[in-house]
Design a protein around this motif. Structure first.
Motif, mmCIF file in Angstrom:
data_model
loop_
_atom_site.group_PDB
_atom_site.id
_atom_site.type_symbol
_atom_site.label_atom_id
_atom_site.label_comp_id
_atom_site.label_asym_id
_atom_site.label_seq_id
_atom_site.Cartn_x
_atom_site.Cartn_y
_atom_site.Cartn_z
ATOM 1 N N ASN A 7 2.368 13.391 8.516
ATOM 2 C CA ASN A 7 2.854 12.949 6.932
ATOM 3 C C ASN A 7 4.051 13.602 6.706
ATOM 4 O O ASN A 7 4.406 14.383 5.861
ATOM 5 C CB ASN A 7 1.565 13.720 6.287
ATOM 6 N N SER B 16 2.703 1.729 -3.305
ATOM 7 C CA SER B 16 1.954 1.792 -4.433
ATOM 8 C C SER B 16 1.651 3.207 -4.422
ATOM 9 O O SER B 16 1.351 3.792 -5.677
ATOM 10 C CB SER B 16 0.710 0.863 -4.399
ATOM 11 N N TYR B 17 1.633 3.723 -3.300
ATOM 12 C CA TYR B 17 1.177 5.510 -3.343
ATOM 13 C C TYR B 17 2.351 6.043 -4.148
ATOM 14 O O TYR B 17 2.233 7.077 -4.603
ATOM 15 C CB TYR B 17 1.044 5.796 -1.865
ATOM 16 N N GLU B 18 3.343 5.582 -4.012
ATOM 17 C CA GLU B 18 4.718 6.065 -4.667
ATOM 18 C C GLU B 18 4.900 6.016 -6.186
ATOM 19 O O GLU B 18 6.179 6.182 -6.693
ATOM 20 C CB GLU B 18 5.887 5.998 -3.642
ATOM 21 N N SER B 19 3.871 5.401 -6.517
ATOM 22 C CA SER B 19 4.237 4.939 -7.932
ATOM 23 C C SER B 19 5.220 3.922 -8.398
ATOM 24 O O SER B 19 5.979 3.777 -9.442
ATOM 25 C CB SER B 19 4.115 6.189 -8.799
ATOM 26 N N LYS C 54 0.787 -1.175 0.047
ATOM 27 C CA LYS C 54 -0.025 -0.093 -0.085
ATOM 28 C C LYS C 54 0.888 1.283 0.018
ATOM 29 O O LYS C 54 0.667 1.966 -0.748
ATOM 30 C CB LYS C 54 -0.876 0.051 1.238
ATOM 31 N N LEU C 55 1.656 1.473 0.729
ATOM 32 C CA LEU C 55 2.758 2.563 1.127
ATOM 33 C C LEU C 55 3.321 2.882 -0.335
ATOM 34 O O LEU C 55 3.628 3.922 -0.636
ATOM 35 C CB LEU C 55 3.483 2.331 2.140
ATOM 36 N N HIS D 59 -7.953 -2.887 -4.026
ATOM 37 C CA HIS D 59 -7.717 -1.663 -3.386
ATOM 38 C C HIS D 59 -6.508 -0.828 -3.670
ATOM 39 O O HIS D 59 -6.230 0.396 -3.382
ATOM 40 C CB HIS D 59 -7.741 -1.735 -1.934
ATOM 41 N N LEU D 60 -5.526 -1.595 -4.407
ATOM 42 C CA LEU D 60 -4.303 -1.054 -4.760
ATOM 43 C C LEU D 60 -4.048 -1.031 -6.048
ATOM 44 O O LEU D 60 -4.538 -1.901 -6.893
ATOM 45 C CB LEU D 60 -3.161 -1.820 -3.767
ATOM 46 N N ASP D 61 -3.102 -0.064 -6.635
ATOM 47 C CA ASP D 61 -2.707 -0.293 -7.929
ATOM 48 C C ASP D 61 -1.417 -1.038 -8.084
ATOM 49 O O ASP D 61 -0.497 -0.459 -8.437
ATOM 50 C CB ASP D 61 -2.586 1.214 -8.511
#
Length: 449
Positions: A378, A20-23, A17-18, A42-44
């Protein structure tokens, strides 16, 4: 980066998850279809169902082009096997999650690197180490050491009596002749906004402030904020889990008086046999009468590390009501971190977050020595090593065009921590501790390439 994660359990999913947020290009492998379906929805990321020890499956995942393989299944044998196979099949770097901490202690002797495993991590060991550090820094709610304490990150909430409430960062710094601490992140009370402070940033009552301190900085902060870094000797631990066992063992070996409460009678007897210096009690730690009977009010610290987050939180609240100075609860739900300040527990710890912090430094560009994400903020703190080719090398800090959403917290030179101001010149082999918001990480990394 192309990253393959073997194991879609709590640590694997959280990492996916973490990242995938960073591409990042993520492939998640697991034998459990339900875990993969949830991750896929839920995730890319790409998911593959199957056994990660299968050579054919690793080839399907294009292991030969992987920059990093992370094996975090529930089985350490599987994790070790996957890493060995992955390295032989072309993966550039491998990390294995293990539960046997002897492997970490004897990593060089056994030669895990030669086998194909670049790094070993144990979430349970990381959690136990975090608890030990928190007890040594009892005045603070969060703590993290860089280079064995050359610099230390500490977090606290500002009360009305703190001497620098209402003052700017610059005005607060002038209260001491020599500066041994610097604020690197502030979260205003009742908000989720993270501020990277500057000289004109004003401290307010209720602020959650994170500082970097050099030697002596912790004592100065205590004086200025009215906190007491009380000595902790008597500790009660609820839960004979791996974390409970390791924490009890380490604390008792370091001269702490430890009481360990375990609900399962057979497990309690086994723990009593293994932990000779620890008083092991068989009973339900949720029973207030039992806690009173075991003199909970005489304890300096109460640590709850059962497998149930709600039990851990409630038992810590009971301990707090009995006058225990320091309470630490293990939680699995990340959302609880937002509640820690309002519900009155000193510190919440999370194995997933600790493991992710440890692994994340391998994803960052530049030579990252250590890294931690701030709880409920954050922001990230990274420790970079300055190379001859680094843009920051041989520059004064005030001449470095750092983004405003990042700040240098300190420098470690020759093992000594320094709170470095604008006229400080950065040199090759210095270790620079930087706090930055996610949007500025890529810009900050370029200074250390």
């Amino acid at each position: 980066m192309k990253i393959i994660i073997a194991g879609a359990g709590e640590v694997g999913f959280h990492l996916a998850k973490l990242l995938s947020y960073e591409s990042q290009e993520i492939t998640l492998i697991d034998t459990n279809k339900d875990s993969l379906v949830y991750a896929d929805n839920h995730l890319d990321i790409k998911v593959i169902k199957g056994d990660a020890t299968s050579i054919a499956l690793l080839k399907e995942a294009k292991i030969d082009t992987a920059d990093l393989l992370i094996a975090v299944t529930a089985s350490e044998t599987t994790n070790i096997t996957v890493c060995v196979l992955a390295k032989r099949l072309g993966a550039k770097r491998t990390i294995a999650r293990i539960s046997n901490t002897e492997f970490i202690q004897h990593k060089d002797t056994v030669g895990f690197t030669e086998l194909g495993i670049d790094e070993l991590i144990s979430p349970e060991s990381l959690a136990a180490a975090e608890i030990n550090l928190l007890l040594s820094q009892s005045a603070f709610k969060d703590s993290y050491e860089f280079d064995e304490g050359a610099l230390t990150m500490v977090g606290l909430n500002l009360s009305r009596t703190a001497s620098f409430v209402g003052k700017t960062v610059k005005e607060a710094a002038e209260l001491f002749n020599e500066i041994h601490f610097v604020p690197i992140a502030i979260q205003r009370f009742g908000t989720q906004l993270t501020i990277i402070p500057r000289g004109d940033t004003r401290f307010k009552e209720g602020d959650n402030v994170v500082f970097i301190t050099s030697k002596g900085g912790g004592e100065e902060l205590c004086k200025m904020t009215g906190k007491i870094n009380a000595e902790i000797k008597n500790v009660m631990i609820l839960g004979g889990s791996k974390i409970g066992y390791k924490t009890s063992r380490d604390l008792s070996n370091n001269g702490f008086y430890v009481k360990l409460i375990e609900k399962d009678k057979d497990q309690a007897f086994d723990l009593a046999d293994e932990l000779e210096k620890v008083l092991v009690i068989s009973g339900d730690g949720r029973d207030v009468d039992l806690l009173d009977e075991e003199n909970i009010s005489d304890m300096d610290a109460f640590i709850s590390v059962t497998g149930n987050s709600e039990t851990n939180i409630m038992s810590c609240l009971v301990a707090k009501s009995k006058g225990v100075k320091k309470t630490i609860a293990l939680v699995e739900n990340m959302d609880y971190f937002e509640l820690s300040q309002s519900i009155g527990i000193d510190t919440l710890i999370n194995k997933k977050l600790l493991a992710a912090n440890n692994i994340f430094r391998y994803i960052r560009k530049g030579e990252v020595v250590a890294m931690t994400k701030l709880n409920n903020m954050n922001a990230e703190i990274l420790e970079f090593k300055v190379k001859a080719t680094s843009k920051i090398n041989n520059k004064l800090i005030k001449d470095v065009d750092f983004p405003r959403s990042a700040i240098i917290g300190g420098i470690i030179r020759g093992g000594e921590g320094i709170i470095a101001l604008g006229d400080f010149r950065v040199q090759e082999n210095d270790k620079v501790v930087v706090c930055c918001l996610p949007r500025s990480i890529k810009r900050v990394e370029k200074f250390f390439l």
